[in-house]
Design a protein around this motif. Structure first.
Motif, PDB file in Angstrom:
ATOM      1  N   SER A 179       0.819  -1.205   0.000  1.00 52.21           N
ATOM      2  CA  SER A 179       0.000   0.000   0.000  1.00 52.21           C
ATOM      3  C   SER A 179       0.855   1.258   0.000  1.00 52.21           C
ATOM      4  CB  SER A 179      -0.918   0.002   1.236  1.00 52.21           C
ATOM      5  OG  SER A 179      -1.628   1.220   1.309  1.00 52.21           O
ATOM      6  N   LYS A 180       0.427   2.241  -0.792  1.00 47.96           N
ATOM      7  CA  LYS A 180       1.107   3.532  -0.809  1.00 47.96           C
ATOM      8  C   LYS A 180       0.461   4.515   0.168  1.00 47.96           C
ATOM      9  CE  LYS A 180       2.700   3.072  -5.583  1.00 47.96           C
ATOM     10  NZ  LYS A 180       2.694   3.676  -6.939  1.00 47.96           N
ATOM     11  N   GLU A 181      -0.709   4.154   0.681  1.00 50.13           N
ATOM     12  CA  GLU A 181      -1.392   5.007   1.640  1.00 50.13           C
ATOM     13  C   GLU A 181      -0.745   4.851   3.022  1.00 50.13           C
ATOM     14  OE1 GLU A 181      -3.861   7.228   1.084  1.00 50.13           O
ATOM     15  OE2 GLU A 181      -3.465   6.775  -1.028  1.00 50.13           O
TER      16      GLU A 181
ATOM     17  N   CYS B 263      -0.301   4.197   6.905  1.00 50.37           N
ATOM     18  CA  CYS B 263      -0.979   3.261   7.805  1.00 50.37           C
ATOM     19  C   CYS B 263      -0.915   3.799   9.227  1.00 50.37           C
ATOM     20  CB  CYS B 263      -0.300   1.894   7.727  1.00 50.37           C
ATOM     21  SG  CYS B 263      -0.961   0.657   8.864  1.00 50.37           S
TER      22      CYS B 263
ATOM     23  N   ASN C 149       6.177   5.472   6.430  1.00 48.71           N
ATOM     24  CA  ASN C 149       4.816   5.806   5.984  1.00 48.71           C
ATOM     25  C   ASN C 149       3.769   5.383   7.011  1.00 48.71           C
ATOM     26  OD1 ASN C 149       3.243   7.159   4.085  1.00 48.71           O
ATOM     27  ND2 ASN C 149       2.720   5.282   2.975  1.00 48.71           N
TER      28      ASN C 149
END
Length: 223
Positions: free
Chosen positions: A3-5, A7, A100
């Motif tokens: 995932s690039k979103e 967390c 991230n």
């Protein structure tokens, strides 16, 4: 893992990783959380009342009498987001770009020194004979909690002093009767924290989440 979103990772979940990487992985990667426990509702009541009490002095820009008694040169910190920072599932938020991950945590209180340094404050309640200290082994989790909050606040751009404080309420059992009222001895306990380990813990937790292998279980894990 792909995932690039960002967390979200709460302070509580990071502490789970420090206690047992396998429990952390089962929860955050596979969705299998530890069995829950009942809430400590009497402790929560003390927490709410202490916040109201310190807020009275916050509104006046004055130190609480306990702060004066224990020689704490500070006043309760005013900030428009304080209520958000105190709220579960919202709290402090710091986006750690290397992993991230968005680290979160709901604080009890913040004080500020005359030089503008923030002080992390945590409220605790118990009922035990003798003086309350931070020496019990299980209170290491309390200390980690404070340190992680300090680290998150620094990531948010605040100047935070290493020394934090626990406002500890100890329920009295020496009263003649109950009469619907609990009385407490309340004291402030200082704790000089060292947050140098938190960065590595966050990096290691992120690496654990990205792994496709189930990590080892902590030897002393109760679960």
């Amino acid at each position: 893992p792909a995932s690039k979103e960002p967390c979200k990772l709460s302070r509580t979940r990071l502490d789970t990783f420090l206690r047992c990487p396998r429990c952390f992985y089962l929860d955050r990667r596979l969705g299998l959380d530890r069995p829950s426990m009942p809430g400590f509702t009497l402790n929560m009541a003390v927490d709410v009342l202490l916040k109201k009490e310190f807020d009275l002095y916050r509104s006046k820009g004055e130190p609480h009498p306990l702060m004066v008694k224990h020689g704490v040169n500070a006043i309760p910190f005013k900030h428009p987001d304080l209520d958000i920072w105190r709220e579960n599932f919202k709290g402090l938020r710091f986006h750690h770009k290397p992993t991230n991950l968005i680290l979160t945590g709901a604080i009890d209180d913040l004080w500020v020194t005359p030089k503008g340094k923030l002080i992390v404050v945590d409220y605790k309640a118990t009922s035990k004979d003798g003086e309350v200290t931070l020496d019990d082994e299980w209170k290491e989790a309390y200390k980690r909690q404070m340190v992680i909050y300090q680290w998150i606040l620094r990531g948010m751009g605040f100047d935070v002093q290493d020394k934090g404080y626990f406002v500890y309420a100890n329920g009295r059992k020496d009263m003649k009767d109950f009469n619907g009222v609990l009385s407490f001895f309340v004291k402030i306990i200082p704790y000089k924290a060292n947050a140098s380990w938190v960065e590595k813990a966050v990096l290691d937790a992120a690496a654990c989440l990205k792994s496709d292998s189930l990590p080892a279980c902590a030897k002393d894990c109760e679960f």
